[in-house]
Design an enzyme around this catalytic site. Structure first.
Site, mmCIF file in Angstrom:
data_model
loop_
_atom_site.group_PDB
_atom_site.id
_atom_site.type_symbol
_atom_site.label_atom_id
_atom_site.label_comp_id
_atom_site.label_asym_id
_atom_site.label_seq_id
_atom_site.Cartn_x
_atom_site.Cartn_y
_atom_site.Cartn_z
ATOM 1 N N LYS A 13 -42.652 -2.281 -15.492
ATOM 2 C CA LYS A 13 -43.040 -2.005 -16.885
ATOM 3 C C LYS A 13 -43.763 -3.204 -17.499
ATOM 4 C CE LYS A 13 -38.850 -1.156 -18.400
ATOM 5 N NZ LYS A 13 -38.040 -1.469 -17.197
ATOM 6 N N ARG A 88 -33.234 2.562 -24.589
ATOM 7 C CA ARG A 88 -32.520 2.286 -23.354
ATOM 8 C C ARG A 88 -31.141 2.933 -23.347
ATOM 9 N NH1 ARG A 88 -34.913 -2.939 -21.567
ATOM 10 N NH2 ARG A 88 -33.880 -3.665 -19.700
ATOM 11 N N ARG A 127 -38.886 -12.230 -8.466
ATOM 12 C CA ARG A 127 -39.622 -12.337 -9.737
ATOM 13 C C ARG A 127 -39.448 -13.722 -10.357
ATOM 14 N NH1 ARG A 127 -39.074 -7.611 -14.026
ATOM 15 N NH2 ARG A 127 -36.967 -8.355 -14.394
ATOM 16 N N ARG A 160 -35.685 -15.991 -14.267
ATOM 17 C CA ARG A 160 -34.904 -15.637 -15.456
ATOM 18 C C ARG A 160 -33.424 -15.633 -15.095
ATOM 19 N NH1 ARG A 160 -37.379 -10.053 -17.718
ATOM 20 N NH2 ARG A 160 -35.190 -9.491 -17.866
ATOM 21 N N ARG A 171 -27.354 -4.871 -14.078
ATOM 22 C CA ARG A 171 -28.436 -4.241 -14.857
ATOM 23 C C ARG A 171 -28.787 -2.871 -14.276
ATOM 24 N NH1 ARG A 171 -32.918 -8.609 -14.686
ATOM 25 N NH2 ARG A 171 -34.127 -7.150 -15.937
HETATM 26 P P1 AMP Z 1 -35.845 -6.518 -20.103
HETATM 27 O O1 AMP Z 1 -36.686 -7.718 -20.261
HETATM 28 O O2 AMP Z 1 -36.461 -5.270 -20.675
HETATM 29 O O3 AMP Z 1 -35.385 -6.314 -18.679
HETATM 30 O O4 AMP Z 1 -34.530 -6.769 -20.980
HETATM 31 C C1 AMP Z 1 -33.660 -7.860 -20.720
HETATM 32 C C2 AMP Z 1 -32.315 -7.622 -21.377
HETATM 33 O O5 AMP Z 1 -32.473 -7.529 -22.799
HETATM 34 C C3 AMP Z 1 -31.597 -6.342 -20.982
HETATM 35 O O6 AMP Z 1 -30.880 -6.468 -19.757
HETATM 36 C C4 AMP Z 1 -30.669 -6.144 -22.178
HETATM 37 O O7 AMP Z 1 -29.551 -7.016 -22.135
HETATM 38 C C5 AMP Z 1 -31.558 -6.586 -23.335
HETATM 39 N N1 AMP Z 1 -32.343 -5.434 -23.856
HETATM 40 C C6 AMP Z 1 -33.695 -5.252 -23.768
HETATM 41 N N2 AMP Z 1 -34.051 -4.098 -24.355
HETATM 42 C C7 AMP Z 1 -32.907 -3.526 -24.815
HETATM 43 C C8 AMP Z 1 -32.612 -2.306 -25.491
HETATM 44 N N3 AMP Z 1 -33.558 -1.409 -25.798
HETATM 45 N N4 AMP Z 1 -31.306 -2.064 -25.803
HETATM 46 C C9 AMP Z 1 -30.339 -2.942 -25.523
HETATM 47 N N5 AMP Z 1 -30.531 -4.095 -24.853
HETATM 48 C C10 AMP Z 1 -31.818 -4.393 -24.505
#
Ligand code: AMP
Length: 215
Positions: A13, A88, A127, A160, A171
């Site tokens: 994404k 999410r 990554r 990260r 996750r």
């Molecule tokens: P990402 O960079 O999209 O993989 O997001 C990293 C982390 O941020 C996720 O594992 C969640 O802990 C938090 N996060 C991101 N987007 C959301 C969302 N829409 N709802 C809740 N937690 C989120």
């Protein structure tokens, strides 16, 4: 247009978002990126988010929806956005549908990136992310500069904290339990385009543009 990139962690994404948003001429709104910005500047929200992110869990829906609501009313987002990583959970999806319909808006398209689990783990393990601009790399498929810096902005490129294997597994479990059901909640409210997320970055981009009739 309000468009959405949907898929598990590692499905691409973030990698695809910049080009897709540019082609749609809308801002890229990634909740994970917004949380990471808060984390970096050590705000109260950043500290709260960290406690969930470090465990591979979702930040509470009320906090996340408030954050998205305040982003969606900014000037640049009024005619559309590309959502990445939101919604999410089913409550987030229901909140978004309600928020949009109260404003006479709707989701124009959802791109659902399909990638097998084994490939997700391989992609996330390799990554690396830029500490400066957030650009993402992969140790073999899309490496940073030879000295380990970002090819876009020159800042340091690191793994990260939540890309470590034990967090990645959490996750993926969170995705299966809380995020995958979002597709059901969106059914009938938005056209969902399943897109094969395997292959090169360019191949996936071509498929996404075709699905969105942007080819
Ligand atoms: P990402 O960079 O999209 O993989 O997001 C990293 C982390 O941020 C996720 O594992 C969640 O802990 C938090 N996060 C991101 N987007 C959301 C969302 N829409 N709802 C809740 N937690 C989120």
């Amino acid at each position: 247009m309000i468009a959405m990139l949907f898929g598990p962690p590692g499905s691409g994404k973030g990698t695809q978002a910049k080009e897709v948003a540019a082609r749609l001429a809308v801002p890229h709104v990634a909740t994970g990126d917004i949380f990471r910005k808060h984390l970096k500047s050590n705000t109260e929200l950043g500290q709260l988010a960290r406690s969930y992110m470090d465990k591979g869990q979702l930040v509470p829906d009320s906090v996340t929806c408030d954050l998205v609501a305040s982003r969606l009313v900014e000037d640049d987002a009024v005619s559309g956005v590309l959502l990445d990583g939101f919604p999410r959970s089913v409550p987030q999806a229901e909140w978004l549908l309600g928020w949009l319909s109260a404003r006479g808006k709707a989701i124009g398209a959802v791109v659902n990136l399909l990638v097998p689990d084994a490939m997700l783990i391989e992609r996330i393990a390799g990554r690396r992310s830029c500490l400066g601009c957030g650009a993402t790399f992969h140790v073999t498929a899309n490496p940073p500069a030879p000295d380990g810096t970002c090819t876009a902005c020159g800042a340091e490129v690191v793994q990260r904290a939540d890309d470590r294997e034990e967090v990645v597994r959490a996750r993926l479990e969170t995705y299966a339990r809380e995020t995958a059901p979002v597709l059901g909640a969106l059914a009938g409210h938005a056209p969902v385009h399943d897109v094969d997320g395997t292959g090169s970055i360019e191949d996936v981009q071509t498929r996404i543009f075709a699905a969105l009739a942007l080819g």
